[in-house]
Design an enzyme around this catalytic site. Structure first.
Site, PDB file in Angstrom:
ATOM      1  N   TYR A 147       0.856  -1.190   0.000  1.00 20.54           N
ATOM      2  CA  TYR A 147       0.000   0.000   0.000  1.00 20.54           C
ATOM      3  C   TYR A 147       0.890   1.237   0.000  1.00 20.54           C
ATOM      4  O   TYR A 147       2.021   1.214   0.473  1.00 20.54           O
ATOM      5  CB  TYR A 147      -1.002   0.004   1.157  1.00 20.54           C
ATOM      6  CG  TYR A 147      -0.484  -0.176   2.551  1.00 20.54           C
ATOM      7  CD1 TYR A 147       0.197   0.844   3.211  1.00 20.54           C
ATOM      8  CD2 TYR A 147      -0.735  -1.354   3.249  1.00 20.54           C
ATOM      9  CE1 TYR A 147       0.628   0.695   4.509  1.00 20.54           C
ATOM     10  CE2 TYR A 147      -0.307  -1.519   4.566  1.00 20.54           C
ATOM     11  CZ  TYR A 147       0.383  -0.498   5.188  1.00 20.54           C
ATOM     12  OH  TYR A 147       0.814  -0.648   6.477  1.00 20.54           O
ATOM     13  N   CYS A 148       0.383   2.304  -0.577  1.00 21.05           N
ATOM     14  CA  CYS A 148       1.128   3.559  -0.755  1.00 21.05           C
ATOM     15  C   CYS A 148       2.523   3.293  -1.316  1.00 21.05           C
ATOM     16  O   CYS A 148       3.531   3.669  -0.719  1.00 21.05           O
ATOM     17  CB  CYS A 148       1.216   4.325   0.565  1.00 21.05           C
ATOM     18  SG  CYS A 148       1.646   6.085   0.343  1.00 21.05           S
ATOM     19  N   PRO A 149       2.600   2.642  -2.491  1.00 20.29           N
ATOM     20  CA  PRO A 149       3.912   2.313  -3.049  1.00 20.29           C
ATOM     21  C   PRO A 149       4.663   3.554  -3.520  1.00 20.29           C
ATOM     22  O   PRO A 149       4.064   4.545  -3.936  1.00 20.29           O
ATOM     23  CB  PRO A 149       3.564   1.397  -4.232  1.00 20.29           C
ATOM     24  CG  PRO A 149       2.189   1.839  -4.648  1.00 20.29           C
ATOM     25  CD  PRO A 149       1.497   2.227  -3.364  1.00 20.29           C
ATOM     26  N   LYS A 160       8.142  -5.078   2.463  1.00 17.34           N
ATOM     27  CA  LYS A 160       8.151  -3.669   2.878  1.00 17.34           C
ATOM     28  C   LYS A 160       7.738  -3.521   4.339  1.00 17.34           C
ATOM     29  O   LYS A 160       6.763  -4.118   4.799  1.00 17.34           O
ATOM     30  CB  LYS A 160       7.192  -2.881   1.985  1.00 17.34           C
ATOM     31  CG  LYS A 160       7.009  -1.410   2.349  1.00 17.34           C
ATOM     32  CD  LYS A 160       6.087  -0.737   1.352  1.00 17.34           C
ATOM     33  CE  LYS A 160       5.724   0.675   1.758  1.00 17.34           C
ATOM     34  NZ  LYS A 160       4.857   1.335   0.766  1.00 17.34           N
TER      35      LYS A 160
END
Length: 280
Positions: A147-149, A160
């Protein structure tokens, strides 16, 4: 001046809000960082670091407000005892809870300006120094499926555990990181994935939302195979920072900063009211 030189300041002011406080709302946090940008950019304050933690909160980026069925997504979060806010910067949704430590480094922007990558690299360097005793390779590259890459996703073995962002206002730069310290990275990713599914991320629009693969995310405790707490990581953070400066001192907002905070807080509240997020 290199990215490591950004960490080497004559003095660092510390604002520690890392203790869990259910009444400390994330809207206040983003208003505080904007206040500190103004204070640092104007010379009222020296370079400042801030640590902060929030209970179950999904922090949305401005783009997330364009989701076709956002209200359904917000109802899903409410059912899961999560609140949602929209931050005043770009990026996409990020999950916060008691096991996620957020750090902000706030520098004055020089006349020539701090190159955007130098801000990212400073935070990346700081993170590597905090965990160098584990002898693990921390990479900075986009982790597809997270998420939110972004290009400054921090990972170990392809999983991550952190993401870095920047905000520039009032002649200052705020470099912010969220560190998933404990708990399950996959469970956080599943929550964000479900939010997007309920919000209609699959509906074709000009905006692209991440196709989240929960197994590409983990916490530092999972990756390092130790039971880390937020306070453990705070100790590491402060140890590194002390070695990078002549003086590190604790403080709270004071003087004119309290007036600035009220202004920035009201702006954040207004922003969130406009997208019908329940502020109660």
């Amino acid at each position: 001046m290199s990215e490591s030189d950004l960490l080497k300041q004559a003095e660092w002011r510390l604002i520690d809000q890392s203790s869990v406080n259910p009444h400390f709302h994330a809207i206040q946090s983003f208003a505080i960082d904007d206040t500190l940008c103004r204070a640092v950019g104007s010379g009222y304050s020296p370079p400042t670091v801030r640590a902060w933690v929030h209970v179950n909160t999904l922090v949305l980026g401005i783009q997330d407000t364009k989701l076709s069925y956002l209200q359904q997504g917000l109802e899903y979060l409410k059912d899961r005892q999560y609140q949602a806010i929209v931050r005043n910067s770009g990026g996409l949704a990020v999950a916060l809870d008691e096991g996620v430590l957020n750090l902000s480094l706030i520098f004055p922007d020089t006349e020539k300006g701090i190159d955007i990558n130098r801000g990212y690299e400073a935070m990346y360097s700081l993170t590597k120094m905090m965990f160098e005793d584990f002898n693990m390779n921390i990479e900075a590259r986009e982790i597809v499926g997270s998420y939110c890459p972004g290009s400054y996703d921090l990972s170990i073995g392809g999983k991550k555990f952190a993401g870095i962002s920047q905000r520039r206002i009032r002649k200052a730069v705020a470099v912010q990181i969220y560190l998933c310290v404990s708990g399950s990275g996959q469970e956080r990713a599943k929550l964000v994935k479900e939010f997007y599914e309920h919000s209609g991320a699959h509906v074709p629009t000009k905006f692209i939302f991440p196709d989240i693969k929960p197994d590409v995310m983990a916490s530092l405790s999972e990756l390092l195979q130790v039971n880390l707490s937020v306070q453990d990581v705070m100790s590491r953070f402060l140890h590194v920072l002390k070695n990078q400066s002549d003086r590190l001192y604790a403080s709270q907002l004071q003087g004119i900063e309290l007036e600035w905070l009220q202004d920035y807080y009201e702006r954040m509240v207004d922003r969130n009211r406009k997208i019908l997020i329940d502020m109660r």
